[in-house]
Design a protein around this motif. Structure first.
Motif, PDB file in Angstrom:
ATOM      1  N   TYR A  38     -11.553  31.590  18.878  1.00  0.00           N
ATOM      2  CA  TYR A  38     -10.467  32.394  19.447  1.00  0.00           C
ATOM      3  C   TYR A  38     -10.229  33.654  18.609  1.00  0.00           C
ATOM      4  CZ  TYR A  38      -9.394  28.477  22.548  1.00  0.00           C
ATOM      5  OH  TYR A  38      -9.457  27.490  23.498  1.00  0.00           O
ATOM      6  N   PRO A 140      -0.735  32.702  25.188  1.00  0.00           N
ATOM      7  CA  PRO A 140      -2.088  33.203  24.926  1.00  0.00           C
ATOM      8  C   PRO A 140      -2.371  34.473  25.724  1.00  0.00           C
ATOM      9  CG  PRO A 140      -2.191  31.405  26.503  1.00  0.00           C
ATOM     10  CD  PRO A 140      -0.730  31.598  26.166  1.00  0.00           C
ATOM     11  N   GLN A 175      -7.153  34.866  23.547  1.00  0.00           N
ATOM     12  CA  GLN A 175      -8.150  33.948  24.093  1.00  0.00           C
ATOM     13  C   GLN A 175      -9.023  34.720  25.086  1.00  0.00           C
ATOM     14  OE1 GLN A 175      -5.942  30.911  26.362  1.00  0.00           O
ATOM     15  NE2 GLN A 175      -6.468  32.035  28.215  1.00  0.00           N
TER      16      GLN A 175
END
Length: 245
Positions: A38, A140, A175
């Motif tokens: 990530y 995210p 992400q």
């Protein structure tokens, strides 16, 4: 604009994990380490923003000397310089405190990191950093664009997407598909050898976590093959052994 990307030094996802000292320490013998996947997305987007806006890009890692090859890889991918906080990353709060201290000292406009690391998977460091700095934290993040002193952000939420506009500075946990991973080329690898890597000592902070032991998941059970024409036995096993019916 000054960009800070925080990277983790984690075991490759194909590594076999073992523990030692009565399961109280991770055994790194023979383990290949990588930039957290990530974090790789965060770094890739940061390099794109740097190239598009002429920004400066610093990478930061909380870790001991063995993490420096991982940091050098980030420099080869496109970071300008690096900071290594010379400490073992004992827990999320400790790591966040070190990041916040360096971010404050460097007056960064944008702080990027992965949505979570793949070793402890806590997914809370970006939020703690934002709280410590008194700035927004978003995760995210799937898409990030900078327009002047604002960022337009797309986040993943349950069942859909969320579109936000955030003032700089802020913290983003990234992400896919924010960017595609970048592979260092030979020129990048050669230049990474001479790019500045500053080592600083950790800020003294008391950890609120005490590690007792690690435990591996139980081994997978044996597979039972059922003939295609024996549906009765399959149903019986699903009821009595798998207990899913």
């Amino acid at each position: 604009m000054k960009i800070l990307v925080c990277i983790t030094h984690v075991p490759d996802t194909t590594s076999k994990i073992n523990f030692k000292d009565n399961n109280t320490k991770f055994d790194s013998t023979g383990v290949q380490f990588i930039i957290g996947p990530y974090d790789d997305y965060a770094l890739a987007r940061a390099v794109e923003l740097k190239d598009a806006t002429g920004s400066s890009l610093t990478v930061l890692n909380v870790g001991l000397a063995e993490t420096e090859p991982t940091i050098r890889k980030a420099l080869a991918i496109g970071a300008d310089d690096a900071i290594r906080v010379n400490a073992e990353p004992v827990d999320s709060f400790f790591v966040a405190a070190q990041i916040a201290e360096q971010a404050k000292a460097g007056a960064f406009d944008l702080i990027l990191m992965g949505r979570e690391s793949i070793d402890y998977n806590s997914g809370v460091v970006h939020g703690i950093v934002g709280e410590m700095l008194g700035i927004p934290s978003v995760s995210p993040v799937m898409k990030l664009d900078i327009e002047g002193t604002k960022a337009k952000v797309t986040c993943e939420i349950e069942g859909g997407k969320e579109y936000l506009e955030v003032n700089l500075p802020f913290v983003a946990g990234c992400q896919e598909p924010i960017a595609e991973w970048k592979i260092p080329n030979m020129r990048g690898i050669m230049s990474a050898r001479t790019k500045p890597l500053k080592v600083v000592e950790a800020t003294s902070i008391e950890s609120g976590v005490k590690l007792e032991k690690f435990e591996l998941p139980p081994p997978k059970g044996a597979v039972k093959m059922i003939p295609a024409d024996n549906v009765g036995e399959l149903v019986s096993l699903l009821k009595t052994e798998a207990k899913v019916l």
